[in-house]
Scaffold this active site. Structure first.
Site, PDB file in Angstrom:
ATOM      1  N   CYS A  43       3.668  33.080   6.812  1.00 23.38           N
ATOM      2  CA  CYS A  43       4.444  32.115   7.594  1.00 23.38           C
ATOM      3  C   CYS A  43       5.348  31.261   6.717  1.00 23.38           C
ATOM      4  O   CYS A  43       6.536  31.124   6.970  1.00 23.38           O
ATOM      5  CB  CYS A  43       3.507  31.238   8.416  1.00 23.38           C
ATOM      6  SG  CYS A  43       4.370  30.006   9.414  1.00 23.38           S
ATOM      7  N   LYS A  51      12.481  32.188   8.266  1.00 17.24           N
ATOM      8  CA  LYS A  51      13.188  32.782   9.407  1.00 17.24           C
ATOM      9  C   LYS A  51      13.845  31.713  10.264  1.00 17.24           C
ATOM     10  O   LYS A  51      15.013  31.851  10.664  1.00 17.24           O
ATOM     11  CB  LYS A  51      12.207  33.611  10.225  1.00 17.24           C
ATOM     12  CG  LYS A  51      12.797  34.262  11.459  1.00 17.24           C
ATOM     13  CD  LYS A  51      11.696  34.962  12.240  1.00 17.24           C
ATOM     14  CE  LYS A  51      10.698  33.960  12.798  1.00 17.24           C
ATOM     15  NZ  LYS A  51       9.569  34.612  13.504  1.00 17.24           N
ATOM     16  N   TYR A 177       9.699  41.369  18.133  1.00 18.20           N
ATOM     17  CA  TYR A 177      10.397  40.086  18.033  1.00 18.20           C
ATOM     18  C   TYR A 177      11.027  39.887  16.660  1.00 18.20           C
ATOM     19  O   TYR A 177      12.085  39.249  16.544  1.00 18.20           O
ATOM     20  CB  TYR A 177       9.457  38.937  18.388  1.00 18.20           C
ATOM     21  CG  TYR A 177       8.395  38.627  17.367  1.00 18.20           C
ATOM     22  CD1 TYR A 177       8.617  37.696  16.365  1.00 18.20           C
ATOM     23  CD2 TYR A 177       7.156  39.266  17.413  1.00 18.20           C
ATOM     24  CE1 TYR A 177       7.640  37.412  15.426  1.00 18.20           C
ATOM     25  CE2 TYR A 177       6.176  38.975  16.489  1.00 18.20           C
ATOM     26  CZ  TYR A 177       6.420  38.064  15.489  1.00 18.20           C
ATOM     27  OH  TYR A 177       5.461  37.784  14.556  1.00 18.20           O
ATOM     28  N   GLU A 181      14.932  38.967  16.239  1.00 20.09           N
ATOM     29  CA  GLU A 181      15.331  37.724  15.573  1.00 20.09           C
ATOM     30  C   GLU A 181      16.297  37.993  14.424  1.00 20.09           C
ATOM     31  O   GLU A 181      17.307  37.284  14.267  1.00 20.09           O
ATOM     32  CB  GLU A 181      14.089  36.987  15.082  1.00 20.09           C
ATOM     33  CG  GLU A 181      13.282  36.385  16.215  1.00 20.09           C
ATOM     34  CD  GLU A 181      11.949  35.817  15.782  1.00 20.09           C
ATOM     35  OE1 GLU A 181      11.445  34.899  16.459  1.00 20.09           O
ATOM     36  OE2 GLU A 181      11.392  36.280  14.760  1.00 20.09           O
ATOM     37  N   ASP A 303      -4.275  37.201  11.323  1.00 19.28           N
ATOM     38  CA  ASP A 303      -3.648  38.494  11.595  1.00 19.28           C
ATOM     39  C   ASP A 303      -4.508  39.669  11.162  1.00 19.28           C
ATOM     40  O   ASP A 303      -4.357  40.782  11.668  1.00 19.28           O
ATOM     41  CB  ASP A 303      -2.292  38.582  10.893  1.00 19.28           C
ATOM     42  CG  ASP A 303      -1.248  37.674  11.511  1.00 19.28           C
ATOM     43  OD1 ASP A 303      -1.573  36.944  12.463  1.00 19.28           O
ATOM     44  OD2 ASP A 303      -0.089  37.681  11.033  1.00 19.28           O
ATOM     45  N   ALA A 341       7.189  31.688  21.280  1.00 18.28           N
ATOM     46  CA  ALA A 341       8.654  31.696  21.324  1.00 18.28           C
ATOM     47  C   ALA A 341       9.173  32.830  20.463  1.00 18.28           C
ATOM     48  O   ALA A 341       8.543  33.222  19.475  1.00 18.28           O
ATOM     49  CB  ALA A 341       9.221  30.366  20.829  1.00 18.28           C
ATOM     50  N   HIS A 436      17.829  14.283  34.369  1.00 21.01           N
ATOM     51  CA  HIS A 436      19.157  14.796  34.683  1.00 21.01           C
ATOM     52  C   HIS A 436      20.217  14.174  33.783  1.00 21.01           C
ATOM     53  O   HIS A 436      20.166  12.972  33.502  1.00 21.01           O
ATOM     54  CB  HIS A 436      19.484  14.489  36.153  1.00 21.01           C
ATOM     55  CG  HIS A 436      20.789  15.056  36.593  1.00 21.01           C
ATOM     56  ND1 HIS A 436      20.964  16.404  36.840  1.00 21.01           N
ATOM     57  CD2 HIS A 436      21.997  14.461  36.814  1.00 21.01           C
ATOM     58  CE1 HIS A 436      22.214  16.609  37.204  1.00 21.01           C
ATOM     59  NE2 HIS A 436      22.863  15.452  37.208  1.00 21.01           N
ATOM     60  N   GLU A 441      15.170  20.481  33.846  1.00 19.89           N
ATOM     61  CA  GLU A 441      14.881  19.973  35.185  1.00 19.89           C
ATOM     62  C   GLU A 441      14.822  21.090  36.222  1.00 19.89           C
ATOM     63  O   GLU A 441      14.252  20.902  37.312  1.00 19.89           O
ATOM     64  CB  GLU A 441      15.918  18.928  35.601  1.00 19.89           C
ATOM     65  CG  GLU A 441      17.312  19.468  35.837  1.00 19.89           C
ATOM     66  CD  GLU A 441      18.279  18.390  36.315  1.00 19.89           C
ATOM     67  OE1 GLU A 441      17.900  17.620  37.218  1.00 19.89           O
ATOM     68  OE2 GLU A 441      19.399  18.315  35.772  1.00 19.89           O
TER      69      GLU A 441
END
Length: 461
Positions: A43, A51, A177, A181, A303, A341, A436, A441
Site C-alpha cells: 500500500c 497510485k 481495478y 486506474e 492479502d 473505491a 444544496h 444530495e
C-alpha cells in the site's frame, strides 16, 4: 523465564503486520517484525499511496482545460514526469520512516531480512533462527504475469511508478481495478493509452450498470478500450519499442506494456507447506475465523489469506487477531457492507450488494438511479456524467447497496457506508435534508424507483 525469543514474530511489515505488531507490543507482548523489502508493504510503496498521488497528478490536465469555462485563460501547461516521480519517492521515504518509528516506539524489534518458517514455532532470518510462541504471516500479495512468449518484457505495478521516462504509448493488459486506474493515470498524463481485456467487460464483480457506465466515460475521455482481446506474444523491436501480437491477428506497438492481470498471495519460499500449513490452489494461507492456520501456532492476515484484498481489511483483521490472542474483546471481522473505491476517472464508490447480487438474494428489489451531468460541467464544457444508484429491499425498506460513479465518489460513499452499517432504511434517506447544491444530495432525493423486480425475475440492464 520464557524459552522463546519472542512471543509473536510477524513476517511482513505491511499495513496488517505493522498494526498487529504495534497493538500486541502495546499490551506487553514481546514482538519482532521481519521485513526484507520496505516498510509499509504494498500500500505505502507500490500501491494505494503512490497510485493516489499519480491519480491527483493525472487530473490536472483536465482541470486546466475545464477552467477556461470559468474564465481562467492559460496556454497548455507542460508536464514533467521526473518531478512527479521524484517527489513521490521522497514522500514514500518519509512514510517508510514513520512506519519504522511507530514500530520502534512501541518496543517492536525490526529484523531486516527474509523470514522463513522452519518449524511450528521457529523462524529463520538469514543464518539465525528464532524461537517464537506464535508466528503471524502478513506477507501480502505479489503481481502475477502469465507465462507467454515475451512475458519478461511486461512491467507490473511494482515497477511502473519509477520509469526513467514517461512513455509516449502505453499498452495496459488486464480488467481489474488496478488496470483501470492506471489507464486513467497514463491517459491523464498525456500518454496514448490502450487497455486490453480478454473478457467482454472489465471490473468483473462490480455492479453491471456501473461497469458499463465507466467504460463509456473512459472512451469519451479518449482511452482506447479493447475488450475480448488478449496478447499472444511481446517482441522487442530494434528501435526499443515493444510489439504486441494480439489473439485476433492484429498488432499493437507501445513504449511500455503494463500487465495488471491479478495478484497472488506472497507465500512462495516461506517454508509454510513444509511445516504443515495448508495453502489453497492460489497459495493463500487457509485460516479459521480466528486467522489460525492448520498449524495452531501460525496465523495469517491480509492479502496473503485472499479474502478482501483491501488495506483497511488487513488493519481490521490485525486488530481482531490481537484482541483474540491477547485481549478480552473476542469479536470477529465482518466482511459485510465493506465500502470500497476505484480511483478510475471518473471515480467509483460502492458499498453493499450489486444489483445482480441483490436480485439473487431478495425476492423483491427496488432500484433507484440518477444519471446526470454535474453542475460544474455546465460551464467546464466537459461531457462527463455522474451515476448514482441505490438498491432497496422493499419489504423491510432497508437499503442494501449504494453505488456511485463520479467526482469524489469514494469520499461520498464512505459516509453512506456508515448509514448502511447502522441499518438505514429508504425512509431514513428520504427524511434526511440534502446539502444544496451538491451531487451527494441526489442520494436523499430519489423518490421513484427506476425499475423494480418481482420474485424470480433477474436483473437486466
Amino acid at each position: 523465564m520464557s524459552s522463546f525469543d519472542y512471543d509473536l514474530m510477524v513476517i511482513g511489515a505491511g499495513s496488517g503486520g505493522v498494526r498487529a505488531a504495534r497493538m500486541a507490543a502495546a499490551k506487553g507482548v514481546r514482538v519482532a517484525v521481519v521485513e526484507d523489502r520496505y516498510m509499509g508493504g504494498t500500500c505505502v510503496n507500490v500501491g494505494c499511496v503512490p497510485k493516489k498521488l499519480y491519480v491527483y497528478a493525472s487530473e490536472y490536465a483536465e482541470h486546466f482545460q475545464q477552467a477556461r469555462g470559468f474564465g481562467w485563460q492559460s496556454a497548455p501547461v507542460p508536464f514533467d514526469w521526473p518531478t512527479l516521480r521524484d517527489n513521490k519517492k521522497a514522500e514514500i521515504s518519509r512514510l517508510n520512516g514513520i512506519y519504522q518509528r511507530l514500530l520502534e516506539g512501541t518496543g517492536v524489534e525490526v529484523l531486516d531480512g527474509r523470514g522463513r518458517v522452519t518449524g511450528p514455532q521457529e523462524v529463520a532470518v538469514g543464518e539465525r533462527r528464532y524461537r517464537c510462541e506464535r508466528i503471524l504471516i502478513a506477507t501480502g500479495g505479489w503481481p502475477v504475469v502469465p507465462d507467454f512468449p515475451g512475458s519478461e518484457l511486461a512491467l507490473t505495478s511494482n515497477e511502473i511508478f519509477d520509469l526513467e521516462t514517461l512513455p509516449e504509448r502505453m499498452l495496459i493488459v488486464g480488467g481489474g481495478y488496478i488496470a483501470v486506474e492506471f489507464a486513467g493515470i497514463f491517459h491523464g498524463l498525456g500518454v496514448s493509452t490502450t487497455q486490453l481485456y480478454r473478457g467482454e467487460l472489465f471490473l468483473r464483480g462490480f455492479d453491471e450498470q456501473v461497469r458499463r457506465f465507466v467504460a463509456d466515460e473512459m472512451v469519451k475521455k479518449g482511452v482506447d478500450l479493447r475488450f475480448n482481446r488478449n496478447v499472444n506474444a511481446l517482441e522487442k523491436q530494434a528501435d526499443g519499442l515493444i510489439l504486441a501480437r494480439l489473439d485476433d491477428g492484429s498488432t499493437q506497438v507501445a513504449d511500455a506494456v503494463l500487465y495488471a492481470t491479478g495478484r497472488a498471495p506472497n507465500t512462495r519460499g516461506l517454508g509454510l507447506e513444509e511445516v504443515g500449513v495448508a495453502l489453497d490452489a492460489k497459495g493463500a494461507v487457509q485460516v479459521n475465523e480466528h486467522y489460525q492456520s492448520t498449524v495452531p501456532s501460525i496465523y495469517a492476515i491480509g492479502d496473503v489469506i485472499d479474502r478482501l484484498q483491501l488495506t483497511p481489511m488487513a488493519l481490521a483483521e490485525g486488530m481482531v487477531l490481537v484482541d483474540h490472542l491477547y485481549g478480552e474483546n473476542q469479536r470477529r471481522t465482518s466482511y459485510e457492507l465493506v465500502p470500497t473505491a476505484v480511483f478510475s476517472q471518473p471515480n467509483i464508490g460502492t458499498v453493499g450488494l450489486t444489483e445482480e447480487q441483490a436480485c439473487e438474494r431478495y425476492s423483491k428489489l427496488d432500484v433507484y438511479t440518477a444519471d446526470f451531468r454535474a453542475m460544474k460541467h455546465t460551464l467546464s464544457g466537459s461531457e462527463e456524467r455522474t451515476l448514482m444508484k441505490m438498491l432497496v429491499e422493499p419489504e423491510s425498506d432497508r437499503v442494501v447497496g449504494v453505488h456511485m460513479v463520479g467526482e469524489h465518489a469514494g469520499e461520498i460513499i464512505q459516509g453512506i457506508a456508515v448509514a448502511l452499517k447502522a441499518g438505514a432504511t429508504k425512509a431514513v434517506f428520504d427524511s434526511t435534508i440534502g446539502i444544496h447544491p451538491t451531487a451527494a444530495e441526489e442520494f436523499v432525493t430519489m423518490r421513484t424507483p427506476t425499475r423494480s423486480y418481482p420474485a424470480g425475475e433477474s436483473a437486466q440492464q
